[in-house]
Design a protein around this motif. Structure first.
Motif, PDB file in Angstrom:
ATOM      1  N   PRO A 271      30.103  36.564  31.166  1.00 50.95           N
ATOM      2  CA  PRO A 271      30.789  37.090  32.359  1.00 50.95           C
ATOM      3  C   PRO A 271      32.091  37.780  32.003  1.00 50.95           C
ATOM      4  O   PRO A 271      32.811  37.381  31.092  1.00 50.95           O
ATOM      5  CB  PRO A 271      31.044  35.820  33.196  1.00 50.95           C
ATOM      6  CG  PRO A 271      30.085  34.802  32.679  1.00 50.95           C
ATOM      7  CD  PRO A 271      29.892  35.104  31.221  1.00 50.95           C
ATOM      8  N   SER A 273      35.932  38.930  32.167  1.00 54.27           N
ATOM      9  CA  SER A 273      37.172  38.225  32.494  1.00 54.27           C
ATOM     10  C   SER A 273      38.067  39.040  33.420  1.00 54.27           C
ATOM     11  O   SER A 273      38.905  38.481  34.125  1.00 54.27           O
ATOM     12  CB  SER A 273      37.949  37.913  31.202  1.00 54.27           C
ATOM     13  OG  SER A 273      37.191  37.086  30.347  1.00 54.27           O
ATOM     14  N   ARG A 633      41.938  39.738  37.627  1.00 52.48           N
ATOM     15  CA  ARG A 633      40.980  38.791  37.067  1.00 52.48           C
ATOM     16  C   ARG A 633      39.654  38.900  37.820  1.00 52.48           C
ATOM     17  O   ARG A 633      39.626  39.023  39.049  1.00 52.48           O
ATOM     18  CB  ARG A 633      41.509  37.368  37.145  1.00 52.48           C
ATOM     19  CG  ARG A 633      42.745  37.157  36.290  1.00 52.48           C
ATOM     20  CD  ARG A 633      42.956  35.693  35.959  1.00 52.48           C
ATOM     21  NE  ARG A 633      44.226  35.494  35.276  1.00 52.48           N
ATOM     22  CZ  ARG A 633      44.419  35.684  33.973  1.00 52.48           C
ATOM     23  NH1 ARG A 633      43.403  36.080  33.222  1.00 52.48           N
ATOM     24  NH2 ARG A 633      45.608  35.483  33.422  1.00 52.48           N
ATOM     25  N   PRO A 636      35.088  34.283  39.476  1.00 49.44           N
ATOM     26  CA  PRO A 636      34.122  33.479  38.710  1.00 49.44           C
ATOM     27  C   PRO A 636      32.720  33.690  39.248  1.00 49.44           C
ATOM     28  O   PRO A 636      32.524  34.042  40.417  1.00 49.44           O
ATOM     29  CB  PRO A 636      34.600  32.038  38.944  1.00 49.44           C
ATOM     30  CG  PRO A 636      35.390  32.098  40.214  1.00 49.44           C
ATOM     31  CD  PRO A 636      36.013  33.453  40.259  1.00 49.44           C
ATOM     32  N   PRO A 637      31.698  33.537  38.415  1.00 50.37           N
ATOM     33  CA  PRO A 637      30.322  33.684  38.886  1.00 50.37           C
ATOM     34  C   PRO A 637      30.045  32.758  40.061  1.00 50.37           C
ATOM     35  O   PRO A 637      30.532  31.624  40.124  1.00 50.37           O
ATOM     36  CB  PRO A 637      29.480  33.321  37.662  1.00 50.37           C
ATOM     37  CG  PRO A 637      30.399  33.527  36.488  1.00 50.37           C
ATOM     38  CD  PRO A 637      31.771  33.201  36.988  1.00 50.37           C
ATOM     39  N   SER A 638      29.273  33.243  41.013  1.00 47.60           N
ATOM     40  CA  SER A 638      28.980  32.455  42.215  1.00 47.60           C
ATOM     41  C   SER A 638      28.027  31.315  41.945  1.00 47.60           C
ATOM     42  O   SER A 638      27.899  30.393  42.743  1.00 47.60           O
ATOM     43  CB  SER A 638      28.395  33.367  43.302  1.00 47.60           C
ATOM     44  OG  SER A 638      27.241  34.036  42.825  1.00 47.60           O
ATOM     45  N   THR A 641      24.690  31.436  35.550  1.00 51.37           N
ATOM     46  CA  THR A 641      24.334  32.753  35.044  1.00 51.37           C
ATOM     47  C   THR A 641      23.288  32.613  33.947  1.00 51.37           C
ATOM     48  O   THR A 641      23.447  31.821  33.017  1.00 51.37           O
ATOM     49  CB  THR A 641      25.569  33.475  34.485  1.00 51.37           C
ATOM     50  OG1 THR A 641      26.162  32.669  33.465  1.00 51.37           O
ATOM     51  CG2 THR A 641      26.576  33.735  35.586  1.00 51.37           C
TER      52      THR A 641
END
Length: 969
Positions: A271, A273, A633, A636-638, A641
């Motif tokens: 992911p 940053s 930023r 964050p991934p929901s 992943t």
């Protein structure tokens, strides 16, 4: 029999020529009926006879009557109409029984309605007032008009508004204008191009419903009989509210299997940053060059360039806390402006300095530092003062940075667009190829500055005393960090390297003895000091045009404190590097953006601002502006992943690898003229998410949706070498490649940096890095190189895609993009009229495939030598060699451009002549004087294309040599 004015005469009985088709009868008292205009799979021949088989498919419309009279009596003589349409035309066929065929006028837009006439009214929208009227009489005279408002029907001036292109042929069964005999009737067959309907958005979409009135005048006024297929309540054919509905039936669709993208998601790097968010979102701007917060924090100043790299420049400002809509112009001059620097004592003296080069229009040109005095927030043009200048026509420098002591650092490049043509890189006396240091507060003699006494070469007569450091090629951006005292310069390299330097007092940075840390022109005289190599260096496998940045001192990213943040114009990547004054502590990529970065800088709070130059790729316009973006930023991934697929079999693109069988819903396709891949042949796949479409554009690559993927498997001598995958996510593209194993059973994800392979027989092969992928699949090319009409228009491929429903076409925009306009058309032509129906995007191609562009194969001798050579350059070179394409030259190789706009024929080379006497990029009639040829032949620094190939293309070279030889002076 009397003469019939060149009209075809025949013994045609009404209705005999056309076989039966489903009828649509206009019944009185039942409300507005719905007629059908059906798809013409083949266009009918317009000859007035209506004998083409395609007319058998059309619905018959009859039942003409006088519904405004009591009992709605039927017309005394019958009328039958059929309608068809295709991508380019609407067709009509009207057959009319008439015992006395007559006309009064043969004049275009004459008073045709005073005798026999067929009338055809179209209203494209129920919500908008505009409508069209077309009439044809037995003399084949035509009346055509667009009425923006219903009352315009009473304004004779409206009859001649706009230019139409109605084609009509008439066949009369009988004589004309002879009341002594008994005629049978007459037939009119015609068509109108959809380009005539530009005032109301152009062509309909399949399934769209317009309004229509089909009407007839039978006999001479005032005894004419009026009739209509529409239940009008009064005897007036312009009663648009009572028109019937006309539904356009499109081509028969093909079933489409969905492709579910469950694997190609995310990134092999994990992911992200960081993310980039548009700042000042309401700003309307052209290509953005630089950004500088003004002292006080209320305003930020910026420079924009109109119409791309050679357009005029403008100084503007916007409110720091605004949304951009309040931006206003400050200055515009005939110069190229690169940088802005406010004097450290700006609050007291109001001085602002501009780094510039000009005049823009014609040489000789000079780079210069210009000072303005700001009054009431605006620079006063009358206060303009040239502080320092030097001759420069390419690699112009002119970046500015004030140090803590108030002294001004200024960059200069080597002053040419070639490889240090004037040999100034190591010349101490020249002001070029240097970083200069001057005192702008204490003029000296006739100069508007003085030389600081502690400059490193003040006492050395060999040097220009302004010199702080020398041996620079093309510095692009300069920044001074007031906390650490570090001075950083980003620099554009020549053939293979990009670099940045932590500038040291008195250093020799080597150009053009060296390109970065690598030998370049070693046979020239060196400067008096040893060469200092770059602090940061990237090969062209990673960077293509380094854009200098700033030392971060904001609060949002404490881990970046004191780091030099910079980027790359071509790849859009943003990096950071931390140097402690003695060595490079760390360096890493922060974000990969789709931007063309001209500046990485900071706002008034010290937070990172990315300046995007923008692109010339745009569907509806010649230029789309850039923008300012803030680094933030990434969220964050929901959820969890999934790992990016490391094996080709896991991508979901193939059902079976041994036969390269595509997965369900993945579409194989072919191109007309493949790019050169060192002799390898490509097999192409297109994967669209279920229900998604491709936005067809009039030029360059078509627009694919997020989640779409393209795959190309390269096969050489019967063996698969690699499969390249191009993936679009979050409005950005990324390229990956999978290397096939020896057993040819699987392919593994290649390293991010690519790889150099040795194939059978010792043949060299380059697996491209991910950055190299995006050098060709660039933003200016709209990323996808093979998806365009000229490449895909082969056989029935485009027609099948059309029927699959995967295309999305704005036909009006497409025609505008082709510059199809000739004067005014259809009440304004392709100039969309206000308050009228607008274009509806649909699955239909902009034109029939036979009327779309098509690239010829290189060996297709039926195509002209010019077209084959230009197409070859277009496919292999135009993604870089175009405006803003990063090709490091002014050439444009798009095959659609007129020859005179290539800026290559009979033009002097700007990047070396290979020792050729009287060299030209393309010398008409003289391949031996054309540096294009050695660049394509050689495989070393300076080769073209610069990446992705290790073996020259003998057939392509032959065609180019023959074409150049055929050109005349």
């Amino acid at each position: 029999m009397p003469r019939v004015f060149s009209i075809f005469c025949a013994s045609l009985l009404l209705g005999f020529a056309v076989a039966a088709a489903p009828d649509i009868h206009a019944a009185a008292g039942t409300g507005a009926p719905t007629f059908e205009c059906r798809w013409a799979s083949t266009p009918p021949v317009i000859d007035g006879r209506g004998t083409d088989a395609v007319w058998q498919h059309a619905a018959k419309i009859d039942g003409f009557s006088q519904p405004w009279l009591p009992g709605a009596p039927a017309a005394k003589e019958g009328t039958q109409v059929r309608l068809l349409w295709d991508r380019e035309w609407i067709y009509f066929l009207a057959e009319m029984a008439d015992r006395d065929v007559a006309f009064d006028s043969r004049e275009h837009n004459g008073e045709l309605w005073k005798n026999d006439a067929f009338e055809f009214f179209l209203k494209p929208s129920e919500q908008h007032t505009g409508y069209y009227e077309f009439e044809v009489n037995p003399a084949a005279a035509v009346f055509d008009a667009f009425f923006g408002e219903p009352e315009r029907s009473r304004d004779s001036a409206g009859f001649r508004r706009g230019e139409f292109h109605v084609e009509a042929k008439v066949v009369v069964d009988g004589t004309v204008n002879d009341a002594r005999d008994r005629d049978v009737g007459w037939t009119v067959e015609g068509r109108m191009p959809w380009t005539d309907f530009g005032a109301t958005g152009g062509r309909p979409a399949p399934g769209e419903t317009w309004r229509i009135n089909l009407a007839r005048v039978n006999g001479r006024s005032p005894d004419s009989e009026l009739s209509s297929a529409v239940p009008l309540t009064k005897a007036g054919f312009h009663r648009t509210a009572e028109y019937a509905r006309l539904r356009f039936v499109g081509p028969e669709p093909l079933p489409r299997s969905p492709w579910q993208n469950t694997a190609l998601r995310g990134s092999p790097d994990g992911p992200a940053s960081f993310a980039a968010r548009r700042a000042w979102p309401e700003l309307s701007a052209h290509s953005l060059v630089t950004f500088a917060p003004a002292p006080g924090g209320e305003w930020a100043w910026f420079i924009e360039q109109e119409n791309g790299w050679d357009g005029p420049m403008r100084l503007r400002r916007l409110r720091h806390d605004g949304d951009g809509r309040e931006a206003e112009a400050l200055l515009e001059l005939d110069e190229l402006w690169y940088s802005i620097a406010f004097h450290p004592q700006f609050a007291e003296n109001g001085f602002v300095f501009i780094g510039a080069n000009g005049p823009r229009a014609s040489p000789p040109r000079f780079s210069r530092v210009v000072r303005y005095t700001v009054r009431d927030g605006r620079p006063d043009p009358k206060s303009r003062l040239v502080v320092i200048e030097w001759p420069s026509d390419g690699h112009n420098g002119a970046a500015l940075a004030f140090a803590n002591d108030g002294l001004l650092f200024v960059t200069s490049g080597d002053g040419t667009s070639q490889s240090d043509l004037d040999r100034v890189g190591q010349d101490p006396r020249s002001l070029r190829a240097k970083i200069l240091r001057i005192d702008v507060d204490h003029p000296s003699g006739r100069k508007a500055y003085s030389v600081p006494r502690d400059n490193p070469f003040v006492a050395d007569a060999r040097f220009a005393p302004e010199t702080w450091a020398y041996g620079l090629r093309n510095p692009w951006r300069l920044t001074y960090d007031p906390i650490s005292g570090q001075l950083w310069s980003g620099e554009n390299g020549q053939d293979q390297w990009e670099y940045a330097r932590l500038v040291q007092r008195g250093a020799n940075y080597g150009w053009s003895l060296y390109e970065g840390a690598h030998p370049f022109h070693q046979n020239q005289r060196a400067g008096p000091h040893p060469v200092t190599f770059p602090t940061i260096e990237f090969s062209h496998a990673e960077f293509r045009s380094l854009t200098g940045g700033m030392v971060y001192r904001g609060k949002q990213f404490p881990e970046l404190a004191g780091a030099y943040v910079f980027g790359d114009f071509n790849t859009g990547r943003v990096w950071a590097a931390k140097h402690d004054g003695t060595h490079l502590a760390w360096m890493r990529e922060l974000i990969d953006t789709p931007f063309s970065l001209t500046h990485v800088t900071a706002d008034a709070a010290g937070e990172i601002v990315l300046v995007d130059y923008g692109s010339s790729v745009s569907y509806l316009a010649a230029k789309s502006g850039g923008g300012f973006y803030r680094l933030e930023r990434a969220p964050p991934p929901s959820g969890p992943t999934a790992e990016f697929p490391r094996r080709l079999s896991a991508t979901g693109l193939f059902a079976e690898l041994r036969q390269l069988a595509p997965a369900e819903g993945v579409i194989p396709y072919e191109v007309n003229l493949p790019g050169w891949h060192d002799g390898a042949k490509g097999q192409h796949l297109l994967a669209l998410p279920a229900g998604a479409t491709i936005e067809v554009r009039p030029s360059k690559g078509w627009q694919l949706p997020n989640g779409a993927a393209l795959a190309q498997t390269l096969v050489l001598d019967g063996r698969r070498i690699e499969t390249r995958v191009l993936l679009r996510q979050q409005n950005d593209w990324a390229g990956y490649t999978y290397r096939w194993n020896e057993a040819q059973t699987e392919a593994e994800l290649a390293d991010k940096a690519g790889a150099d392979l040795e194939l059978a027989g010792g043949r060299s092969w380059r697996v491209p890095s991910r950055a190299e992928c995006m050098m060709c699949h660039s933003r200016e090319a709209n990323f996808v190189l093979s998806l365009n009409e000229a490449q895909l228009n082969r056989g029935d491929q485009l027609a099948r895609w059309e029927r699959l429903g995967i295309l999305l076409v704005d036909s009006a925009a497409s025609e505008r993009g082709r510059r199809f306009e000739r004067g005014t058309r259809g009440g304004g032509g392709w100039r969309q009229q206000a308050n009228q129906r607008t274009a509806v995007a649909a699955s239909l191609l902009p034109r029939s495939p036979e009327h779309l562009r098509q690239l010829p194969a290189l060996g297709d001798e039926s195509a002209s030598l010019e077209l084959r050579a230009r197409s070859y350059l277009g496919v292999n070179c135009a993604h870089c060699h175009t405006i803003n394409g990063g090709g490091n030259s002014a050439m444009e190789f798009d095959s659609q451009l007129p020859r005179e706009r290539m800026r290559a024929i009979d033009e002097k080379p700007q990047h070396g002549d290979f020792g050729v006497k009287d060299a030209r990029v393309i010398a008409p009639g003289a391949p031996d004087r054309s540096v294009l040829i050695p660049r394509i032949v050689m495989r070393q620094p300076g080769q073209m294309p610069p990446v992705g190939t290790r073996t020259p293309d003998a057939e392509g070279i032959r065609v180019l040599v023959e074409w150049i030889a055929s050109l005349k002076e």
